[in-house]
Design a protein around this motif. Structure first.
Motif, PDB file in Angstrom:
ATOM      1  N   LEU A 219      -0.458   0.561  -3.749  1.00  0.00           N
ATOM      2  CA  LEU A 219       0.672   1.234  -4.374  1.00  0.00           C
ATOM      3  C   LEU A 219       0.606   1.132  -5.893  1.00  0.00           C
ATOM      4  O   LEU A 219       0.698   2.133  -6.598  1.00  0.00           O
ATOM      5  CB  LEU A 219       1.995   0.649  -3.866  1.00  0.00           C
ATOM      6  N   PHE A 220       0.436  -0.070  -6.406  1.00  0.00           N
ATOM      7  CA  PHE A 220       0.339  -0.268  -7.847  1.00  0.00           C
ATOM      8  C   PHE A 220      -1.073  -0.734  -8.186  1.00  0.00           C
ATOM      9  O   PHE A 220      -1.556  -1.728  -7.641  1.00  0.00           O
ATOM     10  CB  PHE A 220       1.363  -1.303  -8.331  1.00  0.00           C
ATOM     11  N   ILE A 221      -1.731   0.005  -9.067  1.00  0.00           N
ATOM     12  CA  ILE A 221      -3.108  -0.332  -9.420  1.00  0.00           C
ATOM     13  C   ILE A 221      -3.225  -0.602 -10.915  1.00  0.00           C
ATOM     14  O   ILE A 221      -2.391  -0.169 -11.719  1.00  0.00           O
ATOM     15  CB  ILE A 221      -4.077   0.801  -9.026  1.00  0.00           C
ATOM     16  N   ASN A 222      -4.286  -1.344 -11.283  1.00  0.00           N
ATOM     17  CA  ASN A 222      -4.556  -1.592 -12.692  1.00  0.00           C
ATOM     18  C   ASN A 222      -5.486  -0.512 -13.242  1.00  0.00           C
ATOM     19  O   ASN A 222      -5.823   0.442 -12.532  1.00  0.00           O
ATOM     20  CB  ASN A 222      -5.139  -2.995 -12.894  1.00  0.00           C
ATOM     21  N   LYS A 223      -5.906  -0.682 -14.466  1.00  0.00           N
ATOM     22  CA  LYS A 223      -6.708   0.368 -15.119  1.00  0.00           C
ATOM     23  C   LYS A 223      -8.092   0.533 -14.493  1.00  0.00           C
ATOM     24  O   LYS A 223      -8.779   1.528 -14.735  1.00  0.00           O
ATOM     25  CB  LYS A 223      -6.841   0.076 -16.614  1.00  0.00           C
ATOM     26  N   PHE A 224      -8.503  -0.464 -13.687  1.00  0.00           N
ATOM     27  CA  PHE A 224      -9.801  -0.381 -13.025  1.00  0.00           C
ATOM     28  C   PHE A 224      -9.694   0.194 -11.613  1.00  0.00           C
ATOM     29  O   PHE A 224     -10.687   0.300 -10.900  1.00  0.00           O
ATOM     30  CB  PHE A 224     -10.443  -1.769 -12.962  1.00  0.00           C
ATOM     31  N   GLY A 225      -8.465   0.539 -11.202  1.00  0.00           N
ATOM     32  CA  GLY A 225      -8.262   1.088  -9.875  1.00  0.00           C
ATOM     33  C   GLY A 225      -8.104   0.042  -8.789  1.00  0.00           C
ATOM     34  O   GLY A 225      -8.036   0.369  -7.605  1.00  0.00           O
ATOM     35  N   ASN A 226      -8.059  -1.237  -9.206  1.00  0.00           N
ATOM     36  CA  ASN A 226      -7.862  -2.312  -8.243  1.00  0.00           C
ATOM     37  C   ASN A 226      -6.370  -2.602  -8.066  1.00  0.00           C
ATOM     38  O   ASN A 226      -5.533  -2.165  -8.854  1.00  0.00           O
ATOM     39  CB  ASN A 226      -8.575  -3.587  -8.719  1.00  0.00           C
ATOM     40  N   ARG A 227      -6.049  -3.378  -7.045  1.00  0.00           N
ATOM     41  CA  ARG A 227      -4.658  -3.747  -6.801  1.00  0.00           C
ATOM     42  C   ARG A 227      -4.099  -4.505  -8.005  1.00  0.00           C
ATOM     43  O   ARG A 227      -4.752  -5.412  -8.533  1.00  0.00           O
ATOM     44  CB  ARG A 227      -4.573  -4.624  -5.539  1.00  0.00           C
ATOM     45  N   LEU A 228      -2.906  -4.137  -8.449  1.00  0.00           N
ATOM     46  CA  LEU A 228      -2.266  -4.857  -9.541  1.00  0.00           C
ATOM     47  C   LEU A 228      -1.833  -6.227  -9.017  1.00  0.00           C
ATOM     48  O   LEU A 228      -1.017  -6.332  -8.106  1.00  0.00           O
ATOM     49  CB  LEU A 228      -1.046  -4.078 -10.050  1.00  0.00           C
TER      50      LEU A 228
ATOM     51  N   ASN B 157       0.850  -1.185   0.000  1.00  0.00           N
ATOM     52  CA  ASN B 157       0.000   0.000   0.000  1.00  0.00           C
ATOM     53  C   ASN B 157       0.892   1.243   0.000  1.00  0.00           C
ATOM     54  O   ASN B 157       2.078   1.163   0.342  1.00  0.00           O
ATOM     55  CB  ASN B 157      -0.910   0.025   1.228  1.00  0.00           C
ATOM     56  N   ILE B 158       0.324   2.377  -0.361  1.00  0.00           N
ATOM     57  CA  ILE B 158       1.093   3.619  -0.404  1.00  0.00           C
ATOM     58  C   ILE B 158       1.683   3.933   0.967  1.00  0.00           C
ATOM     59  O   ILE B 158       2.828   4.389   1.080  1.00  0.00           O
ATOM     60  CB  ILE B 158       0.202   4.790  -0.883  1.00  0.00           C
TER      61      ILE B 158
ATOM     62  N   ASP C 280       2.829   1.998   3.074  1.00  0.00           N
ATOM     63  CA  ASP C 280       3.945   1.107   3.408  1.00  0.00           C
ATOM     64  C   ASP C 280       5.283   1.654   2.914  1.00  0.00           C
ATOM     65  O   ASP C 280       6.336   1.127   3.264  1.00  0.00           O
ATOM     66  CB  ASP C 280       3.737  -0.285   2.784  1.00  0.00           C
ATOM     67  N   VAL C 281       5.220   2.704   2.101  1.00  0.00           N
ATOM     68  CA  VAL C 281       6.418   3.201   1.419  1.00  0.00           C
ATOM     69  C   VAL C 281       6.841   4.565   1.964  1.00  0.00           C
ATOM     70  O   VAL C 281       6.002   5.454   2.148  1.00  0.00           O
ATOM     71  CB  VAL C 281       6.168   3.302  -0.107  1.00  0.00           C
ATOM     72  N   ASP C 282       8.137   4.718   2.230  1.00  0.00           N
ATOM     73  CA  ASP C 282       8.712   5.993   2.654  1.00  0.00           C
ATOM     74  C   ASP C 282       9.674   6.443   1.550  1.00  0.00           C
ATOM     75  O   ASP C 282      10.773   5.921   1.425  1.00  0.00           O
ATOM     76  CB  ASP C 282       9.464   5.823   3.976  1.00  0.00           C
ATOM     77  N   LEU C 283       9.233   7.416   0.756  1.00  0.00           N
ATOM     78  CA  LEU C 283      10.025   7.856  -0.391  1.00  0.00           C
ATOM     79  C   LEU C 283      11.307   8.564   0.029  1.00  0.00           C
ATOM     80  O   LEU C 283      12.321   8.481  -0.667  1.00  0.00           O
ATOM     81  CB  LEU C 283       9.188   8.774  -1.289  1.00  0.00           C
TER      82      LEU C 283
ATOM     83  N   LYS D 201      13.151   8.060   2.875  1.00  0.00           N
ATOM     84  CA  LYS D 201      14.122   7.077   3.376  1.00  0.00           C
ATOM     85  C   LYS D 201      14.410   5.975   2.357  1.00  0.00           C
ATOM     86  O   LYS D 201      15.348   5.211   2.517  1.00  0.00           O
ATOM     87  CB  LYS D 201      13.606   6.450   4.667  1.00  0.00           C
ATOM     88  N   ARG D 202      13.569   5.918   1.317  1.00  0.00           N
ATOM     89  CA  ARG D 202      13.673   4.891   0.272  1.00  0.00           C
ATOM     90  C   ARG D 202      13.559   3.496   0.886  1.00  0.00           C
ATOM     91  O   ARG D 202      14.377   2.607   0.633  1.00  0.00           O
ATOM     92  CB  ARG D 202      14.949   5.036  -0.544  1.00  0.00           C
ATOM     93  N   THR D 203      12.532   3.306   1.689  1.00  0.00           N
ATOM     94  CA  THR D 203      12.271   2.016   2.331  1.00  0.00           C
ATOM     95  C   THR D 203      10.808   1.642   2.139  1.00  0.00           C
ATOM     96  O   THR D 203       9.952   2.495   1.896  1.00  0.00           O
ATOM     97  CB  THR D 203      12.582   2.037   3.836  1.00  0.00           C
ATOM     98  N   ALA D 204      10.523   0.355   2.265  1.00  0.00           N
ATOM     99  CA  ALA D 204       9.145  -0.137   2.203  1.00  0.00           C
ATOM    100  C   ALA D 204       8.995  -1.292   3.185  1.00  0.00           C
ATOM    101  O   ALA D 204       9.922  -2.085   3.366  1.00  0.00           O
ATOM    102  CB  ALA D 204       8.795  -0.591   0.790  1.00  0.00           C
ATOM    103  N   GLU D 205       7.831  -1.361   3.814  1.00  0.00           N
ATOM    104  CA  GLU D 205       7.530  -2.456   4.735  1.00  0.00           C
ATOM    105  C   GLU D 205       6.718  -3.498   3.974  1.00  0.00           C
ATOM    106  O   GLU D 205       5.601  -3.219   3.543  1.00  0.00           O
ATOM    107  CB  GLU D 205       6.736  -1.946   5.936  1.00  0.00           C
ATOM    108  N   VAL D 206       7.299  -4.680   3.792  1.00  0.00           N
ATOM    109  CA  VAL D 206       6.615  -5.727   3.038  1.00  0.00           C
ATOM    110  C   VAL D 206       6.313  -6.912   3.953  1.00  0.00           C
ATOM    111  O   VAL D 206       6.950  -7.103   4.976  1.00  0.00           O
ATOM    112  CB  VAL D 206       7.446  -6.200   1.827  1.00  0.00           C
TER     113      VAL D 206
END
Length: 297
Positions: free
Chosen positions: A211-220, A163-164, A166-169, A171-176
């Motif tokens: 964070l990344f979505i498809n053309k329908f606005g759903n999760r990629l 999710n957005i 989860d990302v710290d631009l 610090k360039r880190t992400a919690e996965v």
């Protein structure tokens, strides 16, 4: 048919009722151990076939019963498939022994097939450069996605679930969330951070938090991620298909070539067993660096 949200429950009508109760107790134990959904689903499918085709009560089950079924099943199967089946059977029968549903060990180590130890597939510097050029022609979302895969080493399921928040631009880190629902912090490159920021600026406040979505606005989804890497690999003219796991291996290879320790790489990749990461130590990094120097100077 088992609903996807209850993947740890079997309703197979070909399994005897008493055995089905034990089988579901076993599946629940895997769920409680935080085994990955994919692992539980694979084990369930394999064991459903075994328990429905080899309908022998546990107290009467012998090694001969299992070997007879395994011999018939193994026709035209690859060694890795057979090894997965044996892992599933071994896990189930170990559970049955520990829970006193049976008294004797019925699995034999000698049944394990020989698995060839192939090197992880990764991009050398030449192919990596070609992919980097091809990335420039992608949409802003796909550029951010591929750069994240290459610079974080994440699995495609981990990327899909981001999710957005989860990302710290900065610090360039992400919690996965990796296998076994284990959380870890990964890092990504400055270039990736820049492109991610540009991608998020194209999104409206009404769109989802994924964070990344498809053309329908759903999760990629994972298949969508796979299609993106396949497409960019084709556009780059690679000799073999580019997939998310190739990006993951390339990340580890490049980190190793730059002097990163196996412990660091293991932490970034989410490997709980360092032996899994040691496979990368067999990659001829010196040859790779020499080839790079010969091409690039």
């Amino acid at each position: 048919m088992v609903k996807s949200e209850n993947y740890w429950i079997s309703e197979h009508d070909g399994i005897q009722k008493e055995m089905l109760l034990i089988f579901n107790e076993y599946l629940l134990s895997l769920k409680l151990e935080n085994k990955a959904k994919a692992t539980i689903t694979k084990y369930r499918s394999i064991l459903e076939r075994f328990l429905s085709e080899c309908a022998v009560p546990l107290e009467e089950m012998t090694s001969e019963n299992i070997l007879q079924w395994l011999t018939a099943y193994s026709i035209d199967k690859k060694p890795r498939t057979i090894d997965l089946v044996l892992s599933s059977l071994s896990s189930f029968f170990t559970f049955c022994l520990e829970e006193d549903y049976m008294d004797d060990v019925v699995m034999k180590k000698r049944w394990r097939p020989t698995i060839p130890h192939s090197l992880p597939q990764f991009l050398d510097e030449y192919d990596y450069a070609r992919v980097r050029l091809a990335i420039e022609k992608l949409s802003i979302r796909d550029r951010a996605l591929v750069l994240f895969l290459f610079s974080s080493g994440c699995r495609r399921s981990e990327v899909s679930n981001l999710n957005i928040t989860d990302v710290d631009l900065k610090k360039r880190t992400a919690e996965v969330i990796g296998k076994g629902n284990k959380k870890r912090t990964v890092h990504f490159s400055e270039e990736c951070s820049f492109i991610l920021k540009a991608y998020l600026e194209t999104r409206t406040d009404q769109e989802s938090d994924y964070l990344f979505i498809n053309k329908f606005g759903n999760r990629l989804g994972t298949q969508g991620i796979y299609k993106v890497t396949t497409r960019v690999g084709t556009q780059a003219g690679l000799r073999r298909a580019l997939n998310p796991h190739s990006c993951r291996h390339t990340f580890a290879t490049r980190m190793l070539a730059k002097g990163a320790t196996l412990e660091f790489i293991a932490d970034e990749l989410g490997h709980s067993d360092l032996n899994t990461t040691r496979g990368y130590a067999r990659i001829p990094t010196e040859d790779m660096i020499t080839a790079y120097q010969n091409m690039m100077g």
